[in-house]
Design a protein around this motif. Structure first.
Motif, PDB file in Angstrom:
ATOM      1  N   UNK A   1     -45.402  -3.269   2.468  1.00  0.00           N
ATOM      2  CA  UNK A   1     -46.603  -3.850   2.180  1.00  0.00           C
ATOM      3  C   UNK A   1     -46.897  -5.199   2.762  1.00  0.00           C
ATOM      4  N   UNK A   2     -48.041  -5.333   3.566  1.00  0.00           N
ATOM      5  CA  UNK A   2     -48.282  -6.443   3.970  1.00  0.00           C
ATOM      6  C   UNK A   2     -47.955  -6.649   5.566  1.00  0.00           C
ATOM      7  N   UNK A   3     -47.211  -5.679   5.892  1.00  0.00           N
ATOM      8  CA  UNK A   3     -46.460  -5.721   7.374  1.00  0.00           C
ATOM      9  C   UNK A   3     -47.458  -5.540   8.728  1.00  0.00           C
ATOM     10  N   UNK A   4     -48.400  -4.795   8.460  1.00  0.00           N
ATOM     11  CA  UNK A   4     -49.488  -4.444   9.487  1.00  0.00           C
ATOM     12  C   UNK A   4     -49.875  -5.842   9.661  1.00  0.00           C
ATOM     13  N   UNK A   5     -50.428  -6.701   8.637  1.00  0.00           N
ATOM     14  CA  UNK A   5     -50.796  -7.929   8.703  1.00  0.00           C
ATOM     15  C   UNK A   5     -50.290  -9.035   9.421  1.00  0.00           C
ATOM     16  N   UNK A   6     -48.826  -9.076   9.073  1.00  0.00           N
ATOM     17  CA  UNK A   6     -47.738  -9.833   9.355  1.00  0.00           C
ATOM     18  C   UNK A   6     -47.842  -9.414  11.064  1.00  0.00           C
TER      19      UNK A   6
ATOM     20  N   UNK B   1     -36.015 -11.516  14.432  1.00  0.00           N
ATOM     21  CA  UNK B   1     -37.771 -11.593  13.960  1.00  0.00           C
ATOM     22  C   UNK B   1     -38.285 -12.602  14.541  1.00  0.00           C
ATOM     23  N   UNK B   2     -39.311 -12.323  14.863  1.00  0.00           N
ATOM     24  CA  UNK B   2     -40.223 -13.243  15.299  1.00  0.00           C
ATOM     25  C   UNK B   2     -41.539 -13.535  14.544  1.00  0.00           C
ATOM     26  N   UNK B   3     -41.690 -12.983  13.291  1.00  0.00           N
ATOM     27  CA  UNK B   3     -42.743 -12.981  12.417  1.00  0.00           C
ATOM     28  C   UNK B   3     -43.261 -14.393  12.388  1.00  0.00           C
ATOM     29  N   UNK B   4     -44.702 -14.463  12.314  1.00  0.00           N
ATOM     30  CA  UNK B   4     -45.244 -15.942  12.203  1.00  0.00           C
ATOM     31  C   UNK B   4     -45.119 -16.767  11.012  1.00  0.00           C
ATOM     32  N   UNK B   5     -44.496 -15.940  10.062  1.00  0.00           N
ATOM     33  CA  UNK B   5     -44.455 -16.943   8.720  1.00  0.00           C
ATOM     34  C   UNK B   5     -42.909 -17.426   8.831  1.00  0.00           C
ATOM     35  N   UNK B   6     -41.969 -16.814   9.788  1.00  0.00           N
ATOM     36  CA  UNK B   6     -40.720 -17.373  10.047  1.00  0.00           C
ATOM     37  C   UNK B   6     -40.602 -18.583  10.654  1.00  0.00           C
ATOM     38  N   UNK B   7     -39.764 -19.440  10.305  1.00  0.00           N
ATOM     39  CA  UNK B   7     -39.428 -20.454  11.241  1.00  0.00           C
ATOM     40  C   UNK B   7     -38.777 -20.413  12.367  1.00  0.00           C
ATOM     41  N   UNK B   8     -38.110 -19.344  12.433  1.00  0.00           N
ATOM     42  CA  UNK B   8     -37.150 -19.299  13.575  1.00  0.00           C
ATOM     43  C   UNK B   8     -37.546 -19.640  14.995  1.00  0.00           C
ATOM     44  N   UNK B   9     -39.031 -19.364  15.371  1.00  0.00           N
ATOM     45  CA  UNK B   9     -39.188 -19.572  16.923  1.00  0.00           C
ATOM     46  C   UNK B   9     -40.420 -20.423  16.540  1.00  0.00           C
TER      47      UNK B   9
END
Ligand code: GLU
Length: 310
Positions: A57-62, A248-256
């Motif tokens: 859930x929520x992954x399409x938006x992510x 992961x490069x998701x916008x809500x993670x700080x990694x990148x």
């Protein structure tokens, strides 16, 4: 038809919302974006959300927010496979009229037991044509299968050249509809690309082995073939399969965070481009614009490997 020849291409990116984007899927998104934009084409986004149990859930938006963060803007509305179920049935009925589709009562377990040489890199268990002549009495329909041709199916891939596959050896008669009525990926993807007038399919080479099935379906339905380009895969250190967790490069993670441009430059280099040093620190849209001006399929690497970010 000269008009057709000069029409700008239509590319697309079609993630499944089963997890966040990682450096590998971001690379596919960038490659398809660059290829379409370098020829002044459109780039569409489709969410492949037919496989409900595997979705997060929520992954399409992510995924959408992440694409935007990297400057990968798409044209028009986002399409979703789950909105197209009625249309898929229509094309399934078209396939039925060929007389090549039949119901199958075999369970996945039975097929796994019967398979002497499954292809672990693929979603198919070779099917021994058990139900071609009819299902055993009392069996329930587990899938609808499409009879494969005796001769190989061939298509030209922009990166891999001529690809031919004998579907009988690879997967045998394959499912186009499940027993519960859901259309399978192989048929859905063909219908979607046709409906949205996609002319370029750029995706990872892990999907190359299943493309001949799609080409076969296109032929039966009389649909135009898009140009295919299956690109080498981004690998983890030492060529290992990329671990999603670490990349992961998701916008809500700080990694990148703050290093999006550096990652994009790494992706461009992975795709065989040589961005000038002065691009370091440039915003994503500028990097992508430079990439679109320089992209060339002929420069794609022969093999995948690690994505190096400096
Ligand atoms: N949804 C598929 C995936 O994420 C890709 C489909 C395609 O590009 O044709 O693996």
């Amino acid at each position: 038809m000269p008009d057709e020849i000069h029409k700008p291409p239509v590319g697309r990116f079609a993630p499944s919302p089963t997890g966040a984007l990682h450096t590998g899927s971001l690379t596919t998104a960038v490659a398809s974006w660059l290829m379409a934009r370098s020829a002044g084409g459109r780039w569409l986004l489709r969410i492949d959300d037919l496989d409900a149990p595997r979705q997060v859930p929520g992954m399409a938006d992510d995924i959408m927010r992440t694409l935007e963060l990297y400057g990968l803007y798409w044209d028009g509305e986002v399409s979703r496979q789950s909105d197209n179920r009625g249309t898929y049935q229509h094309y399934f009925n078209e396939l039925l009229t060929t007389g090549l589709v039949y119901p199958c009562g075999c369970s996945r377990r039975e097929l796994a037991l019967a398979a002497s040489a499954p292809h672990p890199d693929d979603d198919c268990l070779p099917y021994p044509a058990t139900c071609r002549g009819g299902m055993r009495e009392g069996a329930t329909v587990r899938s609808w299968r499409l009879r494969v041709p005796d001769e190989p199916v061939c298509f030209h891939d922009l990166h891999n050249g001529m690809v031919c596959q004998h579907l009988g050896d690879r997967c045998g008669d394959f499912a186009v509809r499940r027993g519960d009525g859901e259309i399978t990926y192989q048929l859905a993807v063909v219908v979607d690309d046709h409906l949205t007038e996609v002319t370029q399919v750029v995706r990872g080479e892990d999907l190359l082995p299943s493309t001949p099935r799609q080409v076969y379906i296109q032929g039966l339905l009389g649909l135009a073939l898009p140009a295919y380009c299956h690109i080498p895969l981004v690998a983890g250190p030492d060529g290992a399969k990329l671990s999603k967790r670490d990349n992961l490069v998701s916008h809500h993670l700080g990694s990148w965070r703050g290093k999006e441009g550096a990652l994009l430059l790494g992706v461009l280099r992975f795709l065989g481009l040589n961005p000038p040093r002065g691009m370091a620190g440039a915003p994503c849209d500028e990097i992508l614009r430079w990439g679109a001006g320089s992209f060339d399929v002929a420069r794609l690497p022969a093999k995948g490997g690690e994505l190096v970010v400096s």
